[in-house]
Design an enzyme around this catalytic site. Structure first.
Site: not given
Ligand code: GAL
Length: 810
Positions: A422, A503
């Site tokens: 991100e 993710e």
């Molecule tokens: C994502 C991020 C993670 C964590 C997650 C929580 O956007 O990459 O590190 O913060 O959100 O929802």
């Protein structure tokens, strides 16, 4: 060769280094963890004459932040776990026998959080800002050999806060090694082993070896390498003389044939090892071992991932590096337990979010069969936090990334390099598209060292994403955005490239907490009555499948998209385990995350069984919630199941009906009226019983039950037994809401390394000898000292029958 091994072993024992490692490590590499002094503050301690008598003595790895109280005023914020950072110093005094004068001595730190500076005998060796990278310093020119002592001093500066979006820990939180070799030796991470041709009949292994030699010495040098299979049987062998020997660095490649190789896979993670002996003028001066696997793989834009020619869907999780109540101090058994728990739910992949992992994690993934996405950065030049790595990026990214790839590229478990999560440079600022340049640079650094695919984890999936638009990485990685995972959608925007979900989900659960009704999906604010800050606030989040971050989705929602899109080669769910920090969206006193499928103590939440029912072939029937409600209350009973075509629910023997999953359903539900007694689910296939699950209404808490995950552990000062404390009624039924204060006492050859209950807003210490149970459970982590013998752990609570468990340290 044997003689040399013995000699090096002896040298290790002669040094004031108590803890000679028995692991497979390059010969002459010894644990340097024992007998350090620590001071939690700043001091003029680089000076070898500095008196550290009053400092605390400890063994590494060590995380000082986990020992501090949770603090609402900590500048790390609840995002950093509400635990303070600060400055700390470590010192270690040791001698090296005079007989080693002609040898090379080097110290390797696997990771220090952060801004470490190291001195030996007052001589400055260097600084390393990155808190996750491994680094080595050569000590030879500054070492006193013989009786005179040496002092290594390490300053750790984690005072500028905030510098992390999650709990980082502070200190020398990973292992430290001392390496003693001949002056002619294999360079640091000086092997690169690939298997360019693999069939069932034959594999070729190419081993590139970099050897460092003293300048101007005339010597005959031979690299003699033997390849062993996992049973220790020799399968190939080669001796190569090195020329020219006048150079200070020589590189050579040896090519081996392995007949009828056993291929490495997630189900059978078979390992070979290449053992190199460096022989100079007839004497073995270094021995270096490289474990490796033989496998091949490919990613296809339409069909996903293939390992050794077979289709495998990567069912992965993201994890941060803390180990719950142990903090970030690395512990191999704690990591192994996490991986075992994850394997049990059908997980075969790990993303090292968002930083280089501990080497022990990769070793375990090699041995246990996990597909690793090895990640380098959470930010480049643009910050996420005021004092984070963006301040060091320009000066260090090249070195840090190169070191990570060179260190990790021999691991068969590593399949992808993620060069950013991100990253803010996804979005151009005005005319600034410099992100594309950085991306190209990072990609090229990786490609110069290894040919495994690169990827970035993008939360921006629109065409204006500067990084994806630049079309540089080998794979397209999406964070979240599950409505856009189809081949159509991805390929229309970015062309035909392999696609992976870097993710997903960010669903939230507190183990054992249930809000009715269960079927309304809520993004946060999750609870309309989100409590104001306060130590007694109830900051639980319903463990029904219904809460998620607005950018993510519930487990069920995202899992459905994962299953239906063949182009999705894999997904890494956010997260496998809860982690300290980032309790989003909850306020203080919440101090750890709600995203885990498993809670911080290692107890599975209900979502665990959802994945288990989909990702494994074992019979699964999981029924929830518990059966202790107010008479007449409306309760949603859910079941996750597999290997069956129907489930019937009974309350006190009365059928509540048969339910079947239809279409893409991943669960079934009955809305029932509670009455005390029992609730039972029965799964059947073709009318034949598969499984039953019964939950009974529990009475008042009456007894403590202790269960150890292992009752025999190693007496090595590191090994752990995880003891679960369960509170039951007088008939042995678990009491779902019991919150009794458990007092622990330990006797014998062990200590309590940490206590927990998995509740994200519990402010009591992880390092105490007591813990309130949460939803009927608590955990005590027992660690051996270095003596063999019995360890007795006793748990008591007011008004309850206590329990004692015996663990043998051998
Ligand atoms: C994502 C991020 C993670 C964590 C997650 C929580 O956007 O990459 O590190 O913060 O959100 O929802």
């Amino acid at each position: 060769m044997k003689w040399n091994k013995c000699l090096l072993f002896l040298i290790g024992s002669l040094l004031i280094i108590t803890n000679v490692t028995a692991q497979i490590k390059p010969a002459g590499t010894f644990s340097f963890n024992a007998g350090w002094k620590f001071f939690p503050g700043d001091a003029a301690a680089a000076d070898p004459a500095f008196n550290d008598n009053t400092w605390r003595q400890l063994d590494l790895p060590h995380d000082w932040s986990i020992e501090l109280p949770f603090d609402s005023t900590s500048p790390t914020g609840t995002g950093g776990g509400a635990l303070r950072g600060g400055i700390g110093w470590y010192r270690k005094t040791f001698t090296v026998p005079a007989s080693e004068k002609e040898k090379r001595v080097a110290i390797l730190f696997d990771g220090v959080y952060r801004n470490s500076e190291v001195w030996i005998n007052g001589h400055y060796l260097g600084k390393r800002p990155n808190g996750y990278i491994s680094f080595q310093y050569e000590l030879t020119p500054y070492v006193n050999f013989g009786n005179a002592s040496n002092v290594i001093a390490v300053k750790v500066d984690n005072s500028q806060q905030p510098n992390s979006r999650w709990y980082s820990g502070s200190g020398i939180y990973r292992n430290v090694w001392l390496t003693i070799t001949g002056k002619t030796h294999v360079a640091q991470w000086g092997t690169y082993l690939t298997t360019p041709e693999v069939t069932d009949k034959k594999a070729t292994a190419h081993l590139r070896i970099t050897v460092n030699l003293p300048a101007g010495k005339n010597q005959t040098v031979v690299a003699a390498t033997t390849i062993y299979n996992s049973g220790g049987v020799e399968v190939a062998k080669l001796s190569s003389p090195l020329t020219p020997v006048q150079d200070t660095t020589v590189t050579l490649t040896q090519k081996f044939v392995i007949n009828n190789p056993v291929l490495w896979s997630v189900d059978r993670p078979y390992l070979y090892k290449a053992v190199i002996n460096i022989i100079s003028n007839g004497k073995t001066v270094d021995q270096y071992t490289t474990p490796f696997g033989v496998r091949y793989f490919s990613f296809d834009a339409d069909k996903g991932f293939f390992l050794n020619g077979k289709h495998v869907k990567i069912t992965g999780v993201c994890n941060h590096h803390d180990l719950g109540c142990l903090g970030t101090a690395v512990n191999t058994r704690a990591l192994e337990r996490q991986l075992q728990i994850l394997k049990g739910m059908g997980i075969n992949g790990i993303r090292t979010s968002h930083n280089p992992p501990a080497p022990e994690l990769l070793n375990l993934c090699d041995k246990m069969g996990f597909i690793v996405m090895d990640e380098a950065f959470d930010m480049w030049k643009q910050e996420k936090n005021r004092y984070d790595y963006h301040l060091d990026f320009d000066q260090w990214y090249k070195k840090d990334l190169e070191d990570q790839v060179v260190r990790d590229r021999n691991h068969p478990a590593v399949f992808m390099w993620s060069i950013g999560n991100e990253i803010q440079e996804q979005w151009k600022k005005g005319d600034d598209t410099s992100g594309a340049g950085i991306l190209r640079d990072l990609h090229n650094i990786v490609k110069g060292l290894d040919d495994r695919p690169t990827v970035t984890a993008n939360n921006e999936t629109n065409p204006w994403n500067v990084l994806l638009h630049a079309n540089v990485t080998d794979m397209i990685g999406y964070n979240y955005n599950h409505h856009r995972w189809s081949a159509d959608s991805v390929q229309k925007t970015w062309g035909r490239k392999p696609f992976i979900i870097t993710e997903s989900a960010s669903a939230l659960q507190t183990r054992g907490s249930y809000d009715m009704p269960s079927d309304s999906i809520r993004r946060w604010p999750l609870r309309w009555d989100l409590p104001v800050e306060g130590a007694n606030a109830d900051l639980t989040c319903s463990a029904y499948e219904n809460c998620s971050a607005p950018w993510g989705g519930t487990h069920i929602e995202t899992l459905k998209h994962f299953l239906k899109n063949d182009n999705v080669s894999g997904m890494f769910i956010w997260t496998g385990f809860d982690y300290i920090g980032e309790p989003t969206p909850y306020p203080w006193p919440a101090r750890s995350s709600y995203f885990g499928i498993v809670d911080l103590a290692g107890f599975p939440k209900d979502a665990y069984y959802l994945y288990q029912s989909v990702f494994t072939t074992n019979n699964v029937l999981h029924l929830f919630p518990h059966w202790n409600w107010k008479p007449g209350e409306t309760i949603d009973m859910w079941a996750y199941y597999n290997n069956a075509d129907e489930v019937e629910l009974f309350i006190n023997g009365k059928s509540q009906g048969v339910k079947r999953k239809t279409g893409d359903d991943l669960h079934v539900m009955w809305r029932v009226k509670y009455e005390p007694g029992n609730v039972k689910a029965v799964s059947r296939k073709n009318g034949k019983l598969v499984m039953t699950k019964e939950i009974r209404t529990a009475g008042a808490p009456a007894k403590i039950i202790l269960t150890a995950d292992r009752s025999n552990i190693k007496a090595n000062g590191e090994d752990l037994s995880f003891v679960t404390v369960k509170i039951v009624d007088r008939d042995g039924n678990p009491v779902p809401n019991a919150n009794d204060l458990i007092i622990f006492k330990i006797k014998g050859e062990g200590v309590i390394a940490g206590v927990d209950n998995g509740y994200q807003a519990d402010l009591s210490s992880f390092k105490a000898d007591n813990k309130k149970a949460f939803r009927g459970l608590a955990l005590a982590v027992v660690q051996s000292n270095r003596k063999a013998g019995q360890i007795m752990l006793t748990a008591t609570a007011a008004g309850l029958q206590g329990a004692t468990i015996v663990i043998n340290a051998k």
